[in-house]
Design a protein around this motif. Structure first.
Motif, PDB file in Angstrom:
ATOM      1  N   ASN A 186       0.847  -1.192   0.000  1.00 48.76           N
ATOM      2  CA  ASN A 186       0.000   0.000   0.000  1.00 48.76           C
ATOM      3  C   ASN A 186       0.879   1.237   0.000  1.00 48.76           C
ATOM      4  N   VAL A 187       0.477   2.231  -0.791  1.00 52.84           N
ATOM      5  CA  VAL A 187       1.193   3.501  -0.869  1.00 52.84           C
ATOM      6  C   VAL A 187       0.192   4.626  -0.600  1.00 52.84           C
ATOM      7  N   THR A 188       0.553   5.519   0.302  1.00 53.43           N
ATOM      8  CA  THR A 188      -0.318   6.653   0.633  1.00 53.43           C
ATOM      9  C   THR A 188       0.133   7.896  -0.140  1.00 53.43           C
ATOM     10  N   ILE A 189      -0.819   8.529  -0.811  1.00 55.55           N
ATOM     11  CA  ILE A 189      -0.531   9.756  -1.558  1.00 55.55           C
ATOM     12  C   ILE A 189      -1.429  10.865  -1.009  1.00 55.55           C
ATOM     13  N   SER A 190      -1.018  12.102  -1.267  1.00 53.44           N
ATOM     14  CA  SER A 190      -1.805  13.239  -0.792  1.00 53.44           C
ATOM     15  C   SER A 190      -3.009  13.453  -1.701  1.00 53.44           C
ATOM     16  N   LEU A 191      -3.933  14.282  -1.251  1.00 54.42           N
ATOM     17  CA  LEU A 191      -5.123  14.572  -2.048  1.00 54.42           C
ATOM     18  C   LEU A 191      -4.760  15.291  -3.335  1.00 54.42           C
ATOM     19  N   VAL A 192      -3.793  16.185  -3.261  1.00 55.41           N
ATOM     20  CA  VAL A 192      -3.353  16.902  -4.460  1.00 55.41           C
ATOM     21  C   VAL A 192      -2.766  15.930  -5.466  1.00 55.41           C
ATOM     22  N   GLU A 193      -1.933  14.978  -4.983  1.00 55.38           N
ATOM     23  CA  GLU A 193      -1.349  13.979  -5.882  1.00 55.38           C
ATOM     24  C   GLU A 193      -2.421  13.097  -6.492  1.00 55.38           C
ATOM     25  N   ALA A 194      -3.465  12.791  -5.717  1.00 48.44           N
ATOM     26  CA  ALA A 194      -4.547  11.969  -6.244  1.00 48.44           C
ATOM     27  C   ALA A 194      -5.301  12.681  -7.354  1.00 48.44           C
ATOM     28  N   GLY A 207      16.549  -3.757  -2.796  1.00 45.68           N
ATOM     29  CA  GLY A 207      17.080  -2.397  -2.829  1.00 45.68           C
ATOM     30  C   GLY A 207      16.877  -1.668  -4.133  1.00 45.68           C
ATOM     31  N   HIS A 208      16.529  -2.362  -5.215  1.00 43.24           N
ATOM     32  CA  HIS A 208      16.348  -1.641  -6.481  1.00 43.24           C
ATOM     33  C   HIS A 208      15.037  -0.854  -6.437  1.00 43.24           C
ATOM     34  N   LYS A 209      14.952   0.168  -7.274  1.00 41.74           N
ATOM     35  CA  LYS A 209      13.808   1.081  -7.253  1.00 41.74           C
ATOM     36  C   LYS A 209      12.789   0.706  -8.335  1.00 41.74           C
ATOM     37  N   VAL A 210      11.541   0.749  -7.940  1.00 34.63           N
ATOM     38  CA  VAL A 210      10.432   0.530  -8.879  1.00 34.63           C
ATOM     39  C   VAL A 210       9.773   1.879  -9.127  1.00 34.63           C
ATOM     40  N   HIS A 211       9.837   2.349 -10.374  1.00 35.69           N
ATOM     41  CA  HIS A 211       9.320   3.676 -10.702  1.00 35.69           C
ATOM     42  C   HIS A 211       7.817   3.597 -10.958  1.00 35.69           C
ATOM     43  N   VAL A 212       7.090   4.537 -10.324  1.00 30.68           N
ATOM     44  CA  VAL A 212       5.642   4.624 -10.477  1.00 30.68           C
ATOM     45  C   VAL A 212       5.297   6.056 -10.855  1.00 30.68           C
ATOM     46  N   THR A 218      -6.384   9.591  -9.317  1.00 29.98           N
ATOM     47  CA  THR A 218      -6.244   8.289  -8.656  1.00 29.98           C
ATOM     48  C   THR A 218      -7.265   8.195  -7.534  1.00 29.98           C
ATOM     49  N   LYS A 219      -8.186   7.284  -7.663  1.00 35.20           N
ATOM     50  CA  LYS A 219      -9.210   7.117  -6.651  1.00 35.20           C
ATOM     51  C   LYS A 219      -8.672   6.310  -5.474  1.00 35.20           C
ATOM     52  N   PRO A 220      -9.185   6.518  -4.254  1.00 37.37           N
ATOM     53  CA  PRO A 220      -8.770   5.693  -3.108  1.00 37.37           C
ATOM     54  C   PRO A 220      -9.061   4.213  -3.369  1.00 37.37           C
ATOM     55  N   GLY A 221      -8.078   3.366  -3.141  1.00 38.18           N
ATOM     56  CA  GLY A 221      -8.234   1.938  -3.378  1.00 38.18           C
ATOM     57  C   GLY A 221      -7.852   1.493  -4.771  1.00 38.18           C
ATOM     58  N   ALA A 222      -7.441   2.436  -5.630  1.00 37.72           N
ATOM     59  CA  ALA A 222      -7.028   2.060  -6.985  1.00 37.72           C
ATOM     60  C   ALA A 222      -5.773   1.197  -6.923  1.00 37.72           C
ATOM     61  N   LYS A 223      -5.648   0.269  -7.860  1.00 36.49           N
ATOM     62  CA  LYS A 223      -4.524  -0.663  -7.888  1.00 36.49           C
ATOM     63  C   LYS A 223      -3.731  -0.505  -9.172  1.00 36.49           C
ATOM     64  N   LEU A 224      -2.417  -0.688  -9.025  1.00 34.62           N
ATOM     65  CA  LEU A 224      -1.511  -0.616 -10.175  1.00 34.62           C
ATOM     66  C   LEU A 224      -0.661  -1.884 -10.200  1.00 34.62           C
ATOM     67  N   TRP A 225      -0.657  -2.573 -11.355  1.00 31.08           N
ATOM     68  CA  TRP A 225       0.117  -3.810 -11.511  1.00 31.08           C
ATOM     69  C   TRP A 225       1.468  -3.509 -12.162  1.00 31.08           C
ATOM     70  N   LYS A 226       2.526  -4.027 -11.555  1.00 29.35           N
ATOM     71  CA  LYS A 226       3.861  -3.951 -12.155  1.00 29.35           C
ATOM     72  C   LYS A 226       4.319  -5.387 -12.409  1.00 29.35           C
ATOM     73  N   LYS A 227       4.196  -5.835 -13.661  1.00 31.31           N
ATOM     74  CA  LYS A 227       4.539  -7.213 -13.997  1.00 31.31           C
ATOM     75  C   LYS A 227       6.036  -7.453 -13.873  1.00 31.31           C
ATOM     76  N   GLY A 241       6.454 -13.139 -10.344  1.00 27.96           N
ATOM     77  CA  GLY A 241       5.086 -12.662 -10.200  1.00 27.96           C
ATOM     78  C   GLY A 241       5.004 -11.161 -10.397  1.00 27.96           C
ATOM     79  N   SER A 242       3.893 -10.581  -9.967  1.00 27.29           N
ATOM     80  CA  SER A 242       3.650  -9.152 -10.134  1.00 27.29           C
ATOM     81  C   SER A 242       3.690  -8.431  -8.796  1.00 27.29           C
ATOM     82  N   LEU A 243       3.933  -7.139  -8.873  1.00 27.97           N
ATOM     83  CA  LEU A 243       3.832  -6.260  -7.711  1.00 27.97           C
ATOM     84  C   LEU A 243       2.539  -5.471  -7.854  1.00 27.97           C
ATOM     85  N   ILE A 244       1.625  -5.633  -6.909  1.00 31.64           N
ATOM     86  CA  ILE A 244       0.328  -4.941  -6.953  1.00 31.64           C
ATOM     87  C   ILE A 244       0.341  -3.844  -5.900  1.00 31.64           C
ATOM     88  N   ILE A 245       0.219  -2.609  -6.370  1.00 34.32           N
ATOM     89  CA  ILE A 245       0.277  -1.439  -5.491  1.00 34.32           C
ATOM     90  C   ILE A 245      -1.135  -0.892  -5.315  1.00 34.32           C
TER      91      ILE A 245
END
Length: 282
Positions: A186-194, A207-212, A218-227, A241-245
C-alpha cells in the motif's frame, strides 16, 4: 528341521524359503520377489525398506526466513548440538527379538513358545557434539517447505539415526505481503497527488527502485500492476510474479483554514476550476 537349532532359526525367520541353500535374504526381499519393491512403489526410500532395523526419531525445526531472503536466496548456518554414540566400557543387551522355542513333550508331541532373545554388544554412551549445518534458502521458497538432512535426527544405539528436517516459516514483512508469487503493498498519496498525478520510486526487497508515475486522477483503493516485480517462481526462477500497489489517499483530518485553501488551490494548475472548487468545499 525343528531338531536343528540353526535351521529352526531360519525357519522361524523366513519360513520354508529360508531353508534353501545360500538363502541370505530378509523379509523385505521375499516380499519384493512377489510384489515388487514397496519402498519405491509407495514413495519410500531405502532407509525404510528393512523394518527390522530400529530407527531414531525425526526432528522438525521451524526455520524463520525473511521475505528478502525469499526474493534473493541465501545460505543460513544452523548450529546443531547432536547426541552421538561413543563406545563405553562393559557390555549391554542388544538386538532383542521374539523367537519361537520348540520343546519336545513326548514322541511326536512338540510345544512351541515365544521368548525374548537378546545379543550381547559393546556398551555405548551418548555424547553431545556441536555441528554446523548450512541450509540453502532457494529464491521463491514457499512457506511450509522442508529441507531434510538425512541421519541428523535423534540417534538409536541399536540402529540408524532419524532425520532432521528444517521447515520454512516466512516472517511477516512491514511493507510487502506475499500471495503466491505476487507481492502486495500500500502507498499513501496526498489529495493533491490523487487529483493531479504524481511520480515516485518504491524501494524493492533487494534495494532496487520501482518507478511509479501517474498523470490521471487516482481514486482511493485504486490498484496498479507492475509485472515481473514480484517474487521468483520456486520451480523456475526466470519467471516472476507481479507487484500490486494499492493507493490510499490522505484526506485532511481537520477543516482547512482560508490560507490552506488558497495554498491547496495554487498547487492545482492542471486540475481545473471544478477540482479547485472541490478543495475549497472541504
Amino acid at each position: 528341521v525343528l531338531s536343528d537349532e540353526e535351521k529352526r532359526k531360519q525357519y522361524d525367520a523366513y519360513g520354508e524359503e529360508g531353508l534353501k541353500d545360500g538363502h541370505q535374504s530378509s523379509h523385505g526381499d521375499i516380499f519384493s520377489h512377489f510384489f515388487g519393491d514397496f519402498g519405491f512403489m509407495f514413495g519410500g526410500n531405502p532407509r525404510q525398506q528393512d523394518r527390522n532395523i530400529p530407527r531414531g526419531s525425526d526432528i522438525i525445526v521451524d526455520l524463520e526466513v525473511t521475505l528478502e531472503e525469499v526474493y534473493s536466496g541465501n545460505f543460513v548456518e544452523v548450529v546443531r548440538n547432536k547426541p552421538v554414540a561413543r563406545q563405553a566400557p562393559g557390555k549391554r543387551k542388544c538386538n532383542c527379538r521374539q523367537e519361537m522355542r520348540t520343546t519336545q513333550l513326548g514322541p511326536g508331541r512338540f510345544q512351541m513358545t515365544q521368548e525374548v532373545v537378546c545379543d550381547e554388544c559393546p556398551n555405548v554412551k551418548l555424547v553431545n557434539e556441536e555441528r554446523t549445518l548450512e541450509v540453502e534458502i532457494e529464491p521463491g521458497v514457499r512457506d511450509g517447505m522442508e529441507y531434510p538432512f538425512i541421519g541428523e535426527g535423534e540417534p538409536h544405539v541399536d540402529g540408524e539415526p532419524g532425520d532432521l528436517r528444517f521447515r520454512i516459516k516466512v516472517l511477516k514483512h512491514p511493507v510487502f505481503e506475499r500471495r503466491g508469487d505476487d507481492l502486495y503493498t500500500n502507498v499513501t498519496i496526498s489529495l493533491v497527488e490523487a487529483l493531479t498525478g504524481f511520480e515516485m520510486d518504491i524501494s524493492h526487497l533487494d534495494g532496487h527502485k520501482v518507478h511509479v508515475a501517474r498523470d490521471k486522477i487516482t481514486k482511493p483503493g485504486a490498484k496498479l500492476w507492475k509485472k515481473g516485480e514480484g517474487l521468483p517462481n520456486f520451480d523456475n526462477n526466470n519467471i516472476k510474479g507481479s507487484l500490486i500497489i494499492t493507493f490510499d489517499v490522505e484526506f485532511p483530518k481537520e477543516q482547512l483554514t482560508p490560507e490552506q485553501r488558497e495554498g491547496e488551490c495554487s498547487e492545482l494548475p492542471r486540475a481545473g476550476k471544478n477540482l479547485a472548487q472541490l478543495i475549497q468545499g472541504l
